[in-house]
Scaffold this active site. Structure first.
Site, PDB file in Angstrom:
ATOM      1  N   LYS A  82       0.860  -1.212   0.000  1.00  0.00           N
ATOM      2  CA  LYS A  82       0.000   0.000   0.000  1.00  0.00           C
ATOM      3  C   LYS A  82       0.887   1.251   0.000  1.00  0.00           C
ATOM      4  O   LYS A  82       1.966   1.227  -0.585  1.00  0.00           O
ATOM      5  CB  LYS A  82      -0.956  -0.028   1.188  1.00  0.00           C
ATOM      6  CG  LYS A  82      -1.703  -1.342   1.307  1.00  0.00           C
ATOM      7  CD  LYS A  82      -2.848  -1.255   2.258  1.00  0.00           C
ATOM      8  CE  LYS A  82      -3.410  -2.637   2.486  1.00  0.00           C
ATOM      9  NZ  LYS A  82      -4.704  -2.625   3.135  1.00  0.00           N
TER      10      LYS A  82
ATOM     11  N   GLU B 240      -9.749  -0.460  -1.514  1.00  0.00           N
ATOM     12  CA  GLU B 240      -9.421   0.920  -1.133  1.00  0.00           C
ATOM     13  C   GLU B 240      -9.521   1.846  -2.339  1.00  0.00           C
ATOM     14  O   GLU B 240      -9.909   3.010  -2.205  1.00  0.00           O
ATOM     15  CB  GLU B 240      -8.018   0.961  -0.488  1.00  0.00           C
ATOM     16  CG  GLU B 240      -8.063   0.379   0.921  1.00  0.00           C
ATOM     17  CD  GLU B 240      -6.764  -0.244   1.410  1.00  0.00           C
ATOM     18  OE1 GLU B 240      -5.699  -0.002   0.826  1.00  0.00           O
ATOM     19  OE2 GLU B 240      -6.845  -1.000   2.405  1.00  0.00           O
TER      20      GLU B 240
ATOM     21  N   GLU C 108     -11.237 -10.549  -1.256  1.00  0.00           N
ATOM     22  CA  GLU C 108     -10.872  -9.829  -0.043  1.00  0.00           C
ATOM     23  C   GLU C 108     -12.118  -9.185   0.575  1.00  0.00           C
ATOM     24  O   GLU C 108     -12.545  -8.114   0.112  1.00  0.00           O
ATOM     25  CB  GLU C 108      -9.871  -8.711  -0.368  1.00  0.00           C
ATOM     26  CG  GLU C 108      -8.582  -9.185  -0.975  1.00  0.00           C
ATOM     27  CD  GLU C 108      -7.455  -8.182  -0.736  1.00  0.00           C
ATOM     28  OE1 GLU C 108      -6.493  -8.562  -0.076  1.00  0.00           O
ATOM     29  OE2 GLU C 108      -7.572  -7.025  -1.158  1.00  0.00           O
TER      30      GLU C 108
ATOM     31  N   SER D 250      -6.435  -9.706   6.510  1.00  0.00           N
ATOM     32  CA  SER D 250      -5.896 -10.071   7.822  1.00  0.00           C
ATOM     33  C   SER D 250      -5.226 -11.447   7.853  1.00  0.00           C
ATOM     34  O   SER D 250      -5.291 -12.151   8.865  1.00  0.00           O
ATOM     35  CB  SER D 250      -6.986  -9.971   8.898  1.00  0.00           C
ATOM     36  OG  SER D 250      -7.382  -8.620   9.058  1.00  0.00           O
TER      37      SER D 250
HETATM   38  C1  PEP Z   1      -5.020  -5.853   1.550  1.00  0.00           C
HETATM   39  O1  PEP Z   1      -5.140  -4.655   1.720  1.00  0.00           O
HETATM   40  O2  PEP Z   1      -4.974  -6.312   0.400  1.00  0.00           O
HETATM   41  C2  PEP Z   1      -4.964  -6.710   2.723  1.00  0.00           C
HETATM   42  C3  PEP Z   1      -5.228  -7.966   2.580  1.00  0.00           C
HETATM   43  O3  PEP Z   1      -4.631  -6.106   3.922  1.00  0.00           O
HETATM   44  P1  PEP Z   1      -4.406  -6.840   5.344  1.00  0.00           P
HETATM   45  O4  PEP Z   1      -3.651  -8.100   5.095  1.00  0.00           O
HETATM   46  O5  PEP Z   1      -3.635  -5.849   6.149  1.00  0.00           O
HETATM   47  O6  PEP Z   1      -5.762  -7.115   5.908  1.00  0.00           O
END
Ligand code: PEP
Length: 264
Positions: free
Chosen positions: A20, A108, A176, A221
């Site tokens: 990110k 996002e 996701e 996560s």
């Molecule tokens: C992501 O933003 O693609 C993601 C999976 O973030 P996190 O692993 O921090 O939940």
């Protein structure tokens, strides 16, 4: 079925880190540490490993890891090859910098930049045009999950965000759940299995054989403590990892499940 058997019957899984908007030049050591640790493994890791840093680090990271154990991806691209698009970066530019893949349609970007399925599809096409893989993200919000709309929403995103030229080589899907990203929350394994089974079915209906082989990652996560359980789920072909990809030790802890190869 053990994770070893599962991996043997499926395309090579992918563990991709999404940094990110994190990482200055001083963070490059983390990527190098991952690359070196993988190169030093005696028993090889049964997964492809990728890091998607901010655009500012792509070229130097690609040069650092070279032809090593880590590939480099990007986090977004513009649909056009070039033009009057101040601040944007084309897929061709990312490929030129050394990226072999680009994440498109991350939640996002869908939320903060109002990206639609149609735009995400165009970005995936742009990635293919530039010779890169598109990692197409889909996932429901907490409100949609609570309203029991998960399968409907994800099916709609799959239909709208994947271009017709998608193949198992040029496209990777990442499921996701938006509410699982960066929160420490994860869906029940049974829920992950249901969504991935639906995605697989849709991919097969639309792309035939390619739909069987197309990799479908789980993201949200993922950390070392839950990776083995999540990666063992049927139709989960790897992980898209945010926070836990920033530090080499954390990321390697996730990648490790593809070496220990045991189902919890
Ligand atoms: C992501 O933003 O693609 C993601 C999976 O973030 P996190 O692993 O921090 O939940």
């Amino acid at each position: 079925m053990t994770l070893t058997e599962k991996v043997e019957s499926r395309p090579r899984p992918l563990v991709a880190g999404n940094w990110k908007m994190n990482g200055l030049k001083s963070a490059l050591g983390e990527a190098l540490a991952v690359d070196k640790a993988l190169a030093a493994e005696v028993s090889p890791i049964g997964a492809e490993v990728m890091i998607c840093p901010p655009a500012t680090l792509i070229m130097v990271m690609a040069e650092l890891v070279g032809e090593g154990s880590v590939t480099v991806g990007a986090q977004d691209c513009h649909c056009a090859v070039s033009g009057a698009n101040t601040g944007d970066i084309s897929a061709e530019m990312l490929a030129d910098a050394g990226a072999s893949a680009v994440i498109v349609g991350h939640s996002e970007r869908r939320a903060d930049h109002r990206e639609t399925d149609r735009l995400v599809r165009e970005k995936a096409r742009a990635a293919h045009r530039a010779g890169m893989q598109a990692i197409v993200c889909v996932g429901e919000t907490i409100g949609q999950r609570q309203a029991d709309l998960t399968l409907e929403v994800v099916a709609r995103q799959i239909a709208g965000s994947l271009p017709d030229d998608a193949t198992a080589d040029n496209t990777i899907v990442a499921y996701e759940p938006v509410w699982a990203i960066g929160t420490g929350l994860t869906p029940l394994v049974a829920d992950v299995a249901d969504v991935h089974a639906m995605i697989r079915q849709r991919l097969c209906e639309r792309f035939g054989e390619a739909g069987i082989a197309m990799r479908v990652l789980y993201g949200g996560s993922v950390k070392a403590a839950n990776a083995a359980e999540l990666m063992a789920v049927e139709n989960v072909d790897g992980a898209l990892v945010g926070g836990a990809s920033l530090k080499a030790a954390d990321f390697l802890g996730i990648i490790e499940v593809y070496r220990t190869q045991t189902v919890p």
